[in-house]
Scaffold this motif. Structure first.
Motif, PDB file in Angstrom:
ATOM      1  N   HIS A   1       1.609  15.588   2.398  1.00 51.10           N
ATOM      2  CA  HIS A   1       0.640  14.401   1.689  1.00 51.10           C
ATOM      3  C   HIS A   1       1.950  13.057   1.589  1.00 51.10           C
ATOM      4  N   GLU A   2       2.367  13.362   0.811  1.00 52.09           N
ATOM      5  CA  GLU A   2       3.895  12.921  -0.182  1.00 52.09           C
ATOM      6  C   GLU A   2       5.133  13.070   1.593  1.00 52.09           C
ATOM      7  N   LYS A   3       5.327  13.109   1.709  1.00 51.46           N
ATOM      8  CA  LYS A   3       6.290  12.739   3.093  1.00 51.46           C
ATOM      9  C   LYS A   3       4.969  11.137   4.205  1.00 51.46           C
ATOM     10  N   VAL A   4       3.673  11.953   4.008  1.00 50.11           N
ATOM     11  CA  VAL A   4       3.312  10.991   5.026  1.00 50.11           C
ATOM     12  C   VAL A   4       3.270   9.558   3.790  1.00 50.11           C
ATOM     13  N   ASN A   5       3.069   9.533   2.749  1.00 51.22           N
ATOM     14  CA  ASN A   5       2.863   8.583   1.461  1.00 51.22           C
ATOM     15  C   ASN A   5       4.261   7.607   2.186  1.00 51.22           C
ATOM     16  N   PHE A   6       5.726   8.420   1.793  1.00 48.70           N
ATOM     17  CA  PHE A   6       6.664   7.686   1.976  1.00 48.70           C
ATOM     18  C   PHE A   6       7.056   6.891   2.918  1.00 48.70           C
ATOM     19  N   LEU A   7       6.520   7.235   3.912  1.00 47.44           N
ATOM     20  CA  LEU A   7       7.066   6.929   4.601  1.00 47.44           C
ATOM     21  C   LEU A   7       6.191   5.778   5.817  1.00 47.44           C
ATOM     22  N   CYS A   8       4.963   5.649   5.288  1.00 48.61           N
ATOM     23  CA  CYS A   8       3.859   4.996   5.023  1.00 48.61           C
ATOM     24  C   CYS A   8       4.908   3.387   4.361  1.00 48.61           C
ATOM     25  N   ASP A   9       5.489   3.139   2.714  1.00 48.62           N
ATOM     26  CA  ASP A   9       5.812   2.575   2.023  1.00 48.62           C
ATOM     27  C   ASP A   9       6.852   1.961   3.042  1.00 48.62           C
ATOM     28  N   GLU A  10       7.658   2.983   3.370  1.00 45.82           N
ATOM     29  CA  GLU A  10       9.211   2.573   3.882  1.00 45.82           C
ATOM     30  C   GLU A  10       8.875   1.921   4.699  1.00 45.82           C
ATOM     31  N   LEU A  11       8.089   2.448   6.001  1.00 46.27           N
ATOM     32  CA  LEU A  11       8.098   1.587   7.054  1.00 46.27           C
ATOM     33  C   LEU A  11       6.933   0.262   6.355  1.00 46.27           C
TER      34      LEU A  11
ATOM     35  N   TYR B   1       7.622  -2.514   5.999  1.00 45.62           N
ATOM     36  CA  TYR B   1       8.191  -3.699   6.522  1.00 45.62           C
ATOM     37  C   TYR B   1       8.039  -4.338   8.014  1.00 45.62           C
ATOM     38  N   LEU B   2       7.598  -4.088   8.225  1.00 44.93           N
ATOM     39  CA  LEU B   2       6.754  -3.722   9.938  1.00 44.93           C
ATOM     40  C   LEU B   2       6.012  -4.374  10.379  1.00 44.93           C
ATOM     41  N   LEU B   3       5.226  -4.431   9.075  1.00 45.31           N
ATOM     42  CA  LEU B   3       4.177  -5.224   8.652  1.00 45.31           C
ATOM     43  C   LEU B   3       3.928  -6.599   8.594  1.00 45.31           C
ATOM     44  N   ASN B   4       4.991  -6.960   7.868  1.00 45.14           N
ATOM     45  CA  ASN B   4       4.879  -7.847   7.071  1.00 45.14           C
ATOM     46  C   ASN B   4       4.821  -9.113   8.466  1.00 45.14           C
ATOM     47  N   ASN B   5       3.820 -10.321   8.328  1.00 47.30           N
ATOM     48  CA  ASN B   5       3.456 -11.552   8.708  1.00 47.30           C
ATOM     49  C   ASN B   5       2.631 -11.054  10.137  1.00 47.30           C
ATOM     50  N   LYS B   6       2.141  -9.624   9.397  1.00 48.04           N
ATOM     51  CA  LYS B   6       1.201  -9.286  10.606  1.00 48.04           C
ATOM     52  C   LYS B   6      -0.417  -9.044  10.391  1.00 48.04           C
ATOM     53  N   ASP B   7      -1.528  -9.212  10.957  1.00 54.52           N
ATOM     54  CA  ASP B   7      -2.779  -9.038  10.262  1.00 54.52           C
ATOM     55  C   ASP B   7      -3.021  -7.779  10.518  1.00 54.52           C
ATOM     56  N   VAL B   8      -3.036  -6.698   9.321  1.00 56.51           N
ATOM     57  CA  VAL B   8      -3.030  -5.246  10.425  1.00 56.51           C
ATOM     58  C   VAL B   8      -3.226  -5.244   9.522  1.00 56.51           C
ATOM     59  N   ASP B   9      -4.241  -3.772   8.481  1.00 57.30           N
ATOM     60  CA  ASP B   9      -4.511  -2.865   7.638  1.00 57.30           C
ATOM     61  C   ASP B   9      -4.403  -1.787   8.298  1.00 57.30           C
ATOM     62  N   VAL B  10      -4.054  -1.563   7.052  1.00 59.76           N
ATOM     63  CA  VAL B  10      -3.003   0.016   7.111  1.00 59.76           C
ATOM     64  C   VAL B  10      -4.350   0.978   6.148  1.00 59.76           C
TER      65      VAL B  10
ATOM     66  N   GLN C   1      -6.071  -2.676  12.904  1.00 56.14           N
ATOM     67  CA  GLN C   1      -6.382  -1.754  12.293  1.00 56.14           C
ATOM     68  C   GLN C   1      -5.005  -0.459  12.268  1.00 56.14           C
ATOM     69  N   VAL C   2      -4.602   0.282  11.665  1.00 53.94           N
ATOM     70  CA  VAL C   2      -3.689   1.778  11.762  1.00 53.94           C
ATOM     71  C   VAL C   2      -4.504   2.652  10.694  1.00 53.94           C
TER      72      VAL C   2
ATOM     73  N   ILE D   1      -2.501   9.432  13.979  1.00 54.37           N
ATOM     74  CA  ILE D   1      -2.111   8.224  13.742  1.00 54.37           C
ATOM     75  C   ILE D   1      -3.053   7.691  14.482  1.00 54.37           C
ATOM     76  N   ILE D   2      -4.195   6.314  13.990  1.00 52.43           N
ATOM     77  CA  ILE D   2      -4.346   6.067  15.093  1.00 52.43           C
ATOM     78  C   ILE D   2      -3.997   4.269  14.971  1.00 52.43           C
ATOM     79  N   ASN D   3      -3.958   3.565  16.183  1.00 53.86           N
ATOM     80  CA  ASN D   3      -3.641   2.092  16.010  1.00 53.86           C
ATOM     81  C   ASN D   3      -5.205   1.467  16.921  1.00 53.86           C
TER      82      ASN D   3
END
Length: 454
Positions: A302-312, A314-323, A358-359, A370-372
């Motif tokens: 669970h910590e690995k998933v949270n860490f990677l979601c936070d680290e990545l 930046y890929l959602l900047n300027n996008k209309d995407v809900d995580v 949404q992701v 992982i669902i997008n």
């Protein structure tokens, strides 16, 4: 269990059937020629008797079993009864027989011919062969026994033919079987060994071609692996330089703030550097081929998933995407680098290829889903097998590399896609122990489990 057709069995049955049909056909042809020959001989005798026998109107003459008459009314009564009317064709033998089946000997046979005499006039010549008049000579085989002997001889001939054919095919099939087993046993350890002798020159040539093809493919694979390893090593240095200089520029910007455009440019460079760094690490890990430094270790998934979601993120900047991230506390013994690469690539693909929508990242136990999804999808992107569909819904180089890693470790892997919805599930337990029935959101579609590589 599917039964695959055998070329050897097919050839054997085909040749046996062909030989049997030919034997039966030629036997029937021989019988037909034999009977036709007897009829022609009998017709010749009847013409000779007609020429040498004098007979007047109103009477008939019997000569060695043949009856000669000038008028149809003077022929034997049984001939008139059986044929009904006189023959219309001149010099043509007419025949009738009483026979219960084509396999039995005729009981009674009746012959009649209207012979045209050279000196003028016509004569009716007839012959009657009745079963009661048949004389059995000493030593003759009864008709019924002759039929049995004929059938026995035919079966014996087919059996001998099949046995000889089987021996011939064994002689041919054994080297082919050896070639198949030899080809299946080829690996990188014995690929350079000379192929054995397979008795036939054609098979030896085929074995040489197979070996040459395998050697060529093996060398190509080695070149690709070497290139992958060298390129990955060489790229690490410039990527590290780019990232370190980006960090330096960010520190300098704290003292001397950059313009908005400069800040956006710096962020793009930073994102590209991170992506290239992760991709290079993945390629380098795949090219090594060994896992001596990759012993399983306990990690908090669970910590690995949270860490990677936070680290990545930046890929959602300027996008209309809900995580939406839904995790639960779970620790698992797994090769940390492989797990990190797989999760990073899967999450990155979902973030990169979702422009709006949404992701969802759901972690339950050892399984991560992982669902997008997208709010508006162009239906033209959903042609079956289309590369456009794969790009739009989350496929990419990172996902392909993740599939290789998953396959190497034998983890459970599932893909499901529908219009506007794409889902990837990976279970970091062994695929044989993963529980596909866990309560995860599913979108239907295609699912696959990748087995562990040998």
């Amino acid at each position: 269990m599917e039964i695959r057709p055998s070329l050897r069995l097919f050839s054997f049955i085909s040749i046996v059937l062909l030989g049997s049909v030919m034997a039966v056909g030629f036997s029937l042809l021989s019988v037909n020629y034999y009977i036709s020959g007897l009829d022609k001989g009998l017709k010749g005798v009847m013409f000779d008797i007609a020429r040498t026998t004098d007979v007047a109107d109103g009477q008939s003459v019997d000569v060695i079993g043949f009856n000669v008459a000038r008028r149809w009314e003077d022929t034997p009564e049984i001939i008139q009864k059986r044929f009904g009317s006189p023959p219309e064709e001149v010099n043509q033998l007419q025949k009738l027989k009483d026979q219960s089946s084509i396999f039995s000997i005729p009981e009674n046979i009746y012959f009649v011919v209207l012979a045209d005499m050279p000196e003028g006039g016509r004569k009716f010549v007839s012959r009657i062969m009745l079963e009661r008049d048949r004389v059995e000579l000493p030593g003759d085989t009864p008709p019924k026994n002759r039929l049995y002997w004929a059938l026995f001889s035919a079966l014996l001939a087919i059996s001998v033919f099949s046995f000889i054919l089987f021996m011939i095919m064994q002689k041919i099939a054994k080297p082919v079987e050896s070639l198949k087993n030899w080809a299946k046993s080829m690996d990188q350890d014995n690929i350079q060994s000379s192929p054995p002798d397979f008795s036939y020159s054609e098979l030896n040539v085929l074995a040489s071609m197979i070996q040459s093809s395998l050697i060529s493919a093996h060398r190509s694979l080695e070149r690709e692996q070497d290139f992958l390893s060298y390129a990955s090593h060489e790229l690490r240095t410039p990527i590290s330089v780019i990232r370190s200089n980006v960090d330096l520029l960010q520190r300098l910007s704290e003292k001397c703030p950059l313009s908005e455009k400069q800040q956006l440019t710096l962020q793009r460079i930073q994102r590209a550097g991170l992506t290239m760094s992760d991709l290079t690490e993945t390629l380098l890990w795949l090219s090594r081929g060994d896992e001596q430094d990759m012993e399983p270790e306990p990690i908090n998934l669970h910590e690995k998933v949270n860490f990677l979601c936070d680290e990545l993120n930046y890929l959602l900047n300027n996008k209309d995407v809900d995580v939406d991230i839904d995790v639960e506390s779970f620790q698992i013994n797994v090769r940390a680098t492989a797990c990190h690469i797989v999760l990073s690539n899967l999450i990155r693909n979902a973030y990169q290829h979702t422009q709006h929508g949404q992701v969802k990242v759901i972690q339950s136990g050892s399984r991560v889903t992982i669902i997008n999804s997208k709010r508006k999808i162009d239906s033209s992107l959903f042609e079956t097998g289309s590369k456009i569909k794969k790009v739009a819904m989350g496929y990419g180089l990172g996902l392909q590399l993740s599939e290789k890693i998953i396959k190497r470790h034998g983890w459970f892997y599932e893909i499901a896609d529908e219009q506007g919805h794409y889902q990837v599930t990976v279970d970091f337990c062994d695929s044989n122990h993963a529980d596909p029935g866990k309560d995860f959101p599913r979108s239907g579609g295609h699912a696959s489990t990748i087995p562990e590589e040998e």
